[in-house]
Design an enzyme around this catalytic site. Sequence first.
Site, mmCIF file in Angstrom:
data_model
loop_
_atom_site.group_PDB
_atom_site.id
_atom_site.type_symbol
_atom_site.label_atom_id
_atom_site.label_comp_id
_atom_site.label_asym_id
_atom_site.label_seq_id
_atom_site.Cartn_x
_atom_site.Cartn_y
_atom_site.Cartn_z
ATOM 1 N N HIS A 190 0.747 10.344 3.238
ATOM 2 C CA HIS A 190 1.281 11.642 2.805
ATOM 3 C C HIS A 190 0.108 12.618 2.794
ATOM 4 C CE1 HIS A 190 4.414 8.972 0.763
ATOM 5 N NE2 HIS A 190 4.952 9.491 1.843
ATOM 6 N N GLU B 129 -1.811 14.073 -0.422
ATOM 7 C CA GLU B 129 -2.290 13.176 -1.482
ATOM 8 C C GLU B 129 -3.784 12.969 -1.235
ATOM 9 O OE1 GLU B 129 2.157 11.215 -1.952
ATOM 10 O OE2 GLU B 129 0.483 9.866 -1.551
ATOM 11 N N ARG C 67 3.316 16.834 2.743
ATOM 12 C CA ARG C 67 3.659 15.410 2.654
ATOM 13 C C ARG C 67 3.897 14.824 4.040
ATOM 14 N NH1 ARG C 67 5.403 11.767 -1.300
ATOM 15 N NH2 ARG C 67 6.950 10.243 -0.675
ATOM 16 N N ASN D 180 6.144 7.123 5.375
ATOM 17 C CA ASN D 180 6.209 5.915 4.555
ATOM 18 C C ASN D 180 7.569 5.226 4.634
ATOM 19 O OD1 ASN D 180 4.590 4.323 3.054
ATOM 20 N ND2 ASN D 180 5.076 5.269 1.090
ATOM 21 N N ARG D 181 8.542 5.919 5.180
ATOM 22 C CA ARG D 181 9.873 5.319 5.354
ATOM 23 C C ARG D 181 10.169 5.128 6.846
ATOM 24 N NH1 ARG D 181 8.355 5.914 0.861
ATOM 25 N NH2 ARG D 181 9.448 6.769 -0.954
ATOM 26 N N HIS E 201 -2.265 6.145 -2.023
ATOM 27 C CA HIS E 201 -1.327 7.205 -2.411
ATOM 28 C C HIS E 201 -1.694 7.824 -3.744
ATOM 29 C CE1 HIS E 201 1.900 6.632 0.608
ATOM 30 N NE2 HIS E 201 1.363 5.425 0.699
ATOM 31 N N TYR F 270 7.428 -1.436 -0.301
ATOM 32 C CA TYR F 270 6.274 -1.329 0.587
ATOM 33 C C TYR F 270 5.003 -1.631 -0.187
ATOM 34 C CZ TYR F 270 4.873 3.277 -1.164
ATOM 35 O OH TYR F 270 4.442 4.317 -1.947
ATOM 36 N N GLU G 18 -1.164 3.244 -5.690
ATOM 37 C CA GLU G 18 -0.657 4.543 -6.140
ATOM 38 C C GLU G 18 -1.466 4.949 -7.373
ATOM 39 O OE1 GLU G 18 1.761 7.439 -5.326
ATOM 40 O OE2 GLU G 18 2.804 5.635 -4.673
ATOM 41 N N TYR H 157 9.869 13.310 -5.142
ATOM 42 C CA TYR H 157 11.144 12.610 -5.275
ATOM 43 C C TYR H 157 12.305 13.528 -5.647
ATOM 44 C CZ TYR H 157 8.625 8.170 -4.804
ATOM 45 O OH TYR H 157 7.868 7.126 -4.333
#
Lengths: 313, 313
Positions: free
Chosen positions: B23, B26, B65, B72-73, B124, B170, B174, B284
């Site tokens: 991302h 970050e 991001r 990440n997806r 992250h 995953y 973080e 989110y």
Amino acid sequence: MSSYNNTARFSEARRVAIFGGTHGNEMSGVTLVNLWTKNGAEIQRKAVEAVPFITNPKAVEKCTRYVDTDLNRAFTPENLSTRLTPSDECGNNLPYEVLRAQEINRIFGPKGSPEAYDVIFDLHNTTSNMGCTLILESSKDYFNLQMMNYIKLVENLFYLQMNHLIVFFYAGLEVGPQPQGVLRSNIFEAMRVILKHALDFIELFNEGVEFPPCTVEVFRVLERIDYPRDANGNIIAMVHPNLQDCDWEPLNPGDPMFQTFDGKTIHYQGSGTVYPTFINEAAYYEKQQAFITTRRETLVARRLCRGSSPANF
Amino acid sequence: MSSYNNTARFSEARRVAIFGGTHGNEMSGVTLVNLWTKNGAEIQRKAVEAVPFITNPKAVEKCTRYVDTDLNRAFTPENLSTRLTPSDECGNNLPYEVLRAQEINRIFGPKGSPEAYDVIFDLHNTTSNMGCTLILESSKDYFNLQMMNYIKLVENLFYLQMNHLIVFFYAGLEVGPQPQGVLRSNIFEAMRVILKHALDFIELFNEGVEFPPCTVEVFRVLERIDYPRDANGNIIAMVHPNLQDCDWEPLNPGDPMFQTFDGKTIHYQGSGTVYPTFINEAAYYEKQQAFITTRRETLVARRLCRGSSPANF
């Protein structure tokens, strides 16, 4: 504004605009303005017509600071004097925010004209630990200085650090710390309660209440400090942990200021004490700005009462 | 991995990738990976080949991001099995991050194959007050469970809340709280020190050190909780001040969970105690997620030693 015998006189301030979303990822102002657009009871006053307004709807939709250029820097005489067309004389498309600044100026201005709105609140968030900050353009803005003094007197919630007035190049209300794209209840409620008291103050003023002279502690901007960089312009240090989150606290010559990635401390080399603010603000990396230094001043706000002069603040 | 007599055996974990910028906003991972790309002395170990890598350079450049879709997806079997072309069978351009996932899989994978890298750290940040969190895919990942146990034993800095292991979809590290687009020295140093110990652990493992069985406190994901919304899907409440910043702390039935914009409290209605995390994470909101509930578990990690099995974790 006219003044004699140390009195500032303004005609009534009936038309008040409340701007949110000038930066689309600063969520307190966006949320409050959307809320008040649906139900304005909270911002209604007998003698005040308050209009909530989302200034940069495209940026709000994308939850980004801006789409093409910073709207907060787009209200220049050059931009506002350009004809209202979607492209310039060379046929280039004007940035979205320049067109938007023209439109806002048409609705709420024109800036400096008798038809302009009397007071504009521009609601902002910062990632810096600044508390609640009113940002004014002039140290002779007696109306807003008196308003700040009023809010300080009636509100003593711990997070309302309204002693942090800053004399700057635009007028706004800045509340933090809050990450971009996040709505925190404490920051939301702080902004909400400041707006409540600000509207109460304007209502009292319009009803003829007079406000005696007062003194206000303010911070005047001195200098913008960039991050240390290498020869290629890459940032090589972070805000020092001793400075991080210490907005408005004294920074003395010799105090730690930055920490390089290889662990060295860079100390402040100025000649006297300054008061840093906007420390490590996310949006200022692209403006080459790690923080801003200010100096403390005490301003005297003249006695304020309603008069017959035009109310263009 | 092979196991008998409650022992997990892996062949040596020589090739380690360290991903930053999955991302692009970050900043701890982005900064560390850029730093180590210039000078890798800090991540060098005798028996480990550590490769720092910026996974989403376009998003890093824009400090956003992602550009088209969340990288990440994007590591799905469907995406990774698509032929490596810039457009799909209908001639549509593939999202930048899908192409990027394919490229990363080609360099560091293919996922699940013997040529794949042995360990991947994906760095992250979160705006949530989560401390340091290792996110794993499986409760039987004895290698990473033993690694976490090792880091907890050698490091006792207050911000290393490495008891916050989460079993998730995953694998990543973080660290927060840190606003998007901001680099905070405390978060940067926390991530740096975790990576140091993690590489030390892998070095010891490769040298033949055996790790006895241990127990690890973890948090297993239960449910994703959305913000309360009106009939049009608009958010009508914020995370309650009693819950804000209380990641990993117990939330009991009846505890305040949200606060509506008109001042009402919404209480947690679950049947038992849960442990919320990713509370009010900026990224989110678009995933309709105010926080995630987890339950505490104690996992037993088997005795770990070097063996002859393939080391694809």
